[in-house]
Structures are given as structure tokens and as C-alpha cells.
Design an enzyme around this catalytic site. Structure first.
Site, PDB file in Angstrom:
ATOM      1  N   HIS A 148      -3.675  -5.974   1.874  1.00  0.00           N
ATOM      2  CA  HIS A 148      -3.469  -6.147   3.304  1.00  0.00           C
ATOM      3  C   HIS A 148      -4.027  -7.516   3.707  1.00  0.00           C
ATOM      4  CE1 HIS A 148      -2.455  -1.887   3.902  1.00  0.00           C
ATOM      5  NE2 HIS A 148      -3.468  -1.585   3.116  1.00  0.00           N
ATOM      6  N   CYS A 203       0.811  -1.218   0.000  1.00  0.00           N
ATOM      7  CA  CYS A 203       0.000   0.000   0.000  1.00  0.00           C
ATOM      8  C   CYS A 203       0.848   1.274   0.000  1.00  0.00           C
ATOM      9  CB  CYS A 203      -0.975  -0.042   1.178  1.00  0.00           C
ATOM     10  SG  CYS A 203      -2.367   1.099   1.009  1.00  0.00           S
TER      11      CYS A 203
END
EC number: 6.3.5.13
Length: 258
Positions: free
Chosen positions: A201, A103
Site C-alpha cells: 500500500h 492486497c
């Protein structure tokens, strides 16, 4: 003293850098470090984990680098230190050090990230990509399809839209618009040699052991010339048990709605 003697008969030491765990560690990304450490031990390697935050020196050996996600504020906190390390990171990447960037650090490993308030954070250019902040978030459970790792399962939550340079290989492809790198071209993540960037994630590696093993194998081959596990029956059995849990978790996660 030789490395063989230092490792007391194990397959070898693998030095793993956890990059910016204080500021870039959301949605369980620290689980990636735990997964790598556990799997290394079960393959007979001795993991040495080095938490590297702003101003900390590199360890003597760097065999793998794992970085997590963070909010825009976290990115702004670490950006100066990241640039101070940029030459080293580019050298590590060129030399084949395996890396996984999630990310926020995936974004900063690209050319630049333009935040939603118009602030431009230059990246370090290891991954050919740029990111533009948007009002609409891409959030939810996600399955992507990869030729190298099979189906990859995780959870995305980002408002930045990432666009890959021509010729840059995505980590995988998604089935639906409004998901993945930018919600438009159905790509997700990127892979440049042994460097992987992704929005996944979850954390990613506990549910995707194929990626964890790719990183481990690449680290061992680079340092020792070969990946040569030293496993007792107990270690083999424990690894099989963990892989079974991962398979069940993948099935559950893949069936969840976004």
C-alpha cells in the site's frame, strides 16, 4: 471517426479501469489511479478512468486495470461479481492488459484465500498463488528489491500468508523474516506477464514511478503498437518535478521504522 482524430492530436486515449473502488480501496490505494492518470496526461495521453463496481458493465476499451485492497468483508462483497467477470479478466490478462492488484485483490487473483475463520474464497487463478489467514499480522513500512523496478517502497498490513506456486516470479524480495508474502520465504508480491500483485500500500505508485511507467508503456504498446509520448517542455518539467518529489518520499519512507 478514427482514434487519432478523436484524441485531438494527443498521443492517444488510454482507458483505465479502477476495479471495485467502493469496497476495495484502503490505505490510499486510490492514489494509484490518480498517479496513472496524471502521468498519462504528462506523457501526452488522454486518460479515461472507469470506476467499475458490482454490476457495472466493462467500457468499450480496457487498456489497464487497477485494483486495491480491502478487509475480508470487502472481499466477500465483491467475490460473486469477480467470478462473473473471471473469464473476461483471464482473457484480458492473456491478451497483455497490464494490471496492478493490491492486497485483497492480489489474494483473490490467486487460486484461493482461506480466511482466518476458515471460510474459503476461491480466486480466479490469474496468479499462481494461494493465501491462508493467520493470527499474526505483517504490518509496517517495507523495502523490497526487484530486478525489474529497483527497490520498491511501500507499506504492508495483512494477516494472510501468500505462497507462490513453483516457478511464479515474485515481484521482489525482502531482507527480513516476518515480512512480505508470508514471512517465511522472503518473497513479496508476484508478477505474471503484465499482471502485478503485491501487498504494498502507501499508495504504491506515487513513490514507485518505475512501476507506473511500466503499466503505462504496456498499455500504450498493446493499444497503439508503441509508446510514443507527446510532451511539451512544460510537461517534461512537471514530470521531472513529480519524479523529484517521489525520490524524496522514497528516501523518507525507506528510513522509517516498521
Amino acid at each position: 471517426m478514427s482514434e487519432t482524430n478523436e484524441t485531438n492530436g494527443v498521443a492517444g486515449v488510454i482507458d483505465v479501469v479502477s476495479l471495485y473502488p467502493k469496497d476495495m480501496n484502503i490505505y490510499g490505494d486510490s492514489g494509484n489511479v490518480l498517479t496513472v492518470a496524471r502521468r498519462l496526461a504528462l506523457y501526452g495521453y488522454a486518460p479515461r478512468i472507469h470506476e467499475i463496481n458490482q454490476g457495472d458493465p466493462w467500457p468499450e476499451h480496457v487498456d489497464m486495470i487497477l485494483g486495491g485492497g480491502g478487509q475480508d468483508t470487502g472481499q466477500k462483497k465483491i467475490i460473486d461479481d469477480l467470478f462473473a467477470r473471471a473469464d473476461d479478466l483471464r482473457r484480458f490478462a492473456a491478451d497483455g492488459v497490464p494490471m496492478l492488484m493490491i492486497c485483497g485483490l492480489y489474494q483473490l487473483f490467486g487460486h484461493y484465500f482461506e480466511t482466518i475463520d476458515g471460510t474459503r474464497l476461491d480466486g480466479i487463478g490469474i496468479i499462481g498463488a494461494h493465501t491462508i489467514g493467520r493470527d499474526v499480522r505483517m504490518i509496517g513500512n517495507l523495502v523490497e528489491h526487484s530486478a525489474h523496478f529497483g527497490d520498491i517502497i511501500g507499506y504492508e498490513n495483512h494477516s494472510g500468508q501468500t505462497f507462490l506456486d513453483p516457478g511464479v516470479e515474485p515481484l521482489g524480495r525482502v531482507d527480513h523474516d516476518g515480512t512480505g508474502n508470508n514471512g517465511e520465504d522472503r518473497t513479496e508480491g508476484a508478477r505474471v506477464n503484465n499482471v502485478i500483485g503485491t501487498y504494498m500500500h502507501g499508495s504504491l505508485l506515487p513513490k514507485n514511478p518505475a512501476i507506473a511507467d511500466f503499466l503505462i508503456r504496456a498499455a500504450a504498446e498493446r493499444r497503439y503498437g508503441a509508446f510514443e509520448p507527446r510532451q511539451s517542455k512544460d510537461r517534461v518539467a512537471e514530470l521531472a518535478r513529480i519524479d523529484g518529489i517521489a525520490a524524496k518520499a522514497r528516501t523518507v519512507a525507506a528510513g522509517r521504522p516498521r
